[in-house]
Motif scaffolding. Structure first.
Motif, PDB file in Angstrom:
ATOM      1  N   ILE A  29      24.339  11.108  35.201  1.00 26.29           N
ATOM      2  CA  ILE A  29      24.594  10.034  36.160  1.00 26.29           C
ATOM      3  C   ILE A  29      23.981   8.699  35.721  1.00 26.29           C
ATOM      4  N   ALA A  30      24.616   7.624  36.167  1.00 28.70           N
ATOM      5  CA  ALA A  30      24.169   6.262  35.881  1.00 28.70           C
ATOM      6  C   ALA A  30      23.035   5.871  36.825  1.00 28.70           C
ATOM      7  N   SER A  31      22.339   4.816  36.487  1.00 27.63           N
ATOM      8  CA  SER A  31      21.227   4.353  37.327  1.00 27.63           C
ATOM      9  C   SER A  31      21.706   3.867  38.696  1.00 27.63           C
ATOM     10  N   ASP A  32      22.963   3.402  38.791  1.00 24.72           N
ATOM     11  CA  ASP A  32      23.506   2.925  40.068  1.00 24.72           C
ATOM     12  C   ASP A  32      24.438   3.955  40.719  1.00 24.72           C
ATOM     13  N   PHE A  33      24.247   5.229  40.394  1.00 22.59           N
ATOM     14  CA  PHE A  33      25.073   6.336  40.880  1.00 22.59           C
ATOM     15  C   PHE A  33      25.145   6.379  42.404  1.00 22.59           C
ATOM     16  N   THR A  47      30.160  19.132  56.215  1.00 22.47           N
ATOM     17  CA  THR A  47      28.972  18.315  56.043  1.00 22.47           C
ATOM     18  C   THR A  47      29.251  17.333  54.922  1.00 22.47           C
ATOM     19  N   ASP A  48      28.862  16.078  55.112  1.00 18.88           N
ATOM     20  CA  ASP A  48      29.045  15.054  54.083  1.00 18.88           C
ATOM     21  C   ASP A  48      27.682  14.749  53.475  1.00 18.88           C
ATOM     22  N   PHE A  49      27.482  15.237  52.267  1.00 22.86           N
ATOM     23  CA  PHE A  49      26.280  14.907  51.506  1.00 22.86           C
ATOM     24  C   PHE A  49      26.600  13.628  50.754  1.00 22.86           C
ATOM     25  N   ALA A  50      25.826  12.578  50.935  1.00 16.20           N
ATOM     26  CA  ALA A  50      26.175  11.294  50.325  1.00 16.20           C
ATOM     27  C   ALA A  50      24.923  10.499  50.008  1.00 16.20           C
ATOM     28  N   GLY A  51      25.068   9.601  49.028  1.00 12.98           N
ATOM     29  CA  GLY A  51      23.965   8.710  48.715  1.00 12.98           C
ATOM     30  C   GLY A  51      23.832   8.426  47.240  1.00 12.98           C
ATOM     31  N   ASP A  52      22.583   8.329  46.800  1.00 10.26           N
ATOM     32  CA  ASP A  52      22.256   7.959  45.434  1.00 10.26           C
ATOM     33  C   ASP A  52      21.597   9.143  44.715  1.00 10.26           C
ATOM     34  N   ARG A  53      20.888   8.864  43.641  1.00 13.10           N
ATOM     35  CA  ARG A  53      20.250   9.924  42.866  1.00 13.10           C
ATOM     36  C   ARG A  53      19.323  10.786  43.733  1.00 13.10           C
ATOM     37  N   ALA A  54      18.505  10.162  44.571  1.00  9.59           N
ATOM     38  CA  ALA A  54      17.580  10.920  45.415  1.00  9.59           C
ATOM     39  C   ALA A  54      18.348  11.855  46.350  1.00  9.59           C
ATOM     40  N   ALA A 102      35.730  11.191  39.602  1.00 12.44           N
ATOM     41  CA  ALA A 102      34.553  10.476  39.106  1.00 12.44           C
ATOM     42  C   ALA A 102      35.004   9.184  38.439  1.00 12.44           C
ATOM     43  N   ARG A 103      34.237   8.138  38.648  1.00 10.39           N
ATOM     44  CA  ARG A 103      34.410   6.885  37.913  1.00 10.39           C
ATOM     45  C   ARG A 103      33.207   6.764  36.992  1.00 10.39           C
ATOM     46  N   LEU A 104      33.497   6.621  35.700  1.00  8.42           N
ATOM     47  CA  LEU A 104      32.459   6.550  34.690  1.00  8.42           C
ATOM     48  C   LEU A 104      32.199   5.105  34.304  1.00  8.42           C
ATOM     49  N   GLY A 105      30.970   4.833  33.899  1.00  2.62           N
ATOM     50  CA  GLY A 105      30.631   3.529  33.363  1.00  2.62           C
ATOM     51  C   GLY A 105      31.065   3.439  31.911  1.00  2.62           C
ATOM     52  N   ALA A 106      30.922   2.269  31.328  1.00  2.00           N
ATOM     53  CA  ALA A 106      31.299   2.053  29.935  1.00  2.00           C
ATOM     54  C   ALA A 106      30.529   2.982  29.000  1.00  2.00           C
ATOM     55  N   ASP A 107      29.330   3.405  29.404  1.00  6.82           N
ATOM     56  CA  ASP A 107      28.517   4.299  28.581  1.00  6.82           C
ATOM     57  C   ASP A 107      28.862   5.770  28.797  1.00  6.82           C
ATOM     58  N   GLY A 108      29.825   6.075  29.680  1.00  6.99           N
ATOM     59  CA  GLY A 108      30.249   7.446  29.945  1.00  6.99           C
ATOM     60  C   GLY A 108      29.481   8.132  31.056  1.00  6.99           C
ATOM     61  N   ALA A 109      28.470   7.462  31.638  1.00  8.13           N
ATOM     62  CA  ALA A 109      27.703   8.054  32.732  1.00  8.13           C
ATOM     63  C   ALA A 109      28.496   7.966  34.035  1.00  8.13           C
TER      64      ALA A 109
END
Length: 127
Positions: A29-33, A47-54, A102-109
């Motif tokens: 995953i990217a830093s802004d995942f 149930t909707d699990f949602a958010g960021d890395r945490a 999934a949408r990937l960043g330019a780096d593939g994350a």
């Protein structure tokens, strides 16, 4: 997990989820995942699990480890977007159908991930 060409990052994601170290998906995953997993359990319940890395780390802590396996039926990619259709099984028994995008960043994350699953629809064999 069934290997299907077409969405290499998501195919790897589900292989890792089914492994002894599902937390290794955090390396993808990217830093802004950001993500949402809508986890249907039947009878209109989800149930909707949602958010960021945490939030993803929290999701990983609560899920059953080593119980379900993911079987990708079809997969495709278009630029930085990957899509899969598959099913989860508990042993050899159908558990649910899932779709993932999934949408990937330019780096593939993985920057964005959306997964939906439902036990209320079992896929038919293609003709």
């Amino acid at each position: 997990m069934t290997a299907v060409a077409g969405a290499p990052t998501l195919t790897r994601w589900f292989a890792l989820i089914d492994s002894d170290r599902p937390e290794d998906i955090l390396d993808l995953i990217a830093s802004d995942f950001r993500f949402s997993i809508v986890f249907g359990t039947g009878a209109g319940q989800a149930t909707d699990f949602a958010g960021d890395r945490a939030a993803l780390e929290g999701y990983l802590r609560q899920r059953e480890k080593g119980v379900l396996t993911h079987h990708v039926v079809s997969a495709s990619a278009d630029g930085h977007d990957e899509l899969v259709l598959g099913e989860t099984r508990r042993g050899d028994v159908f558990e649910s159908t899932f779709v993932a995008a999934a949408r990937l960043g330019a780096d593939g994350a993985v920057r964005n991930l959306m997964i939906g699953r439902s036990p209320m629809l079992e896929l038919h064999e293609s003709d």
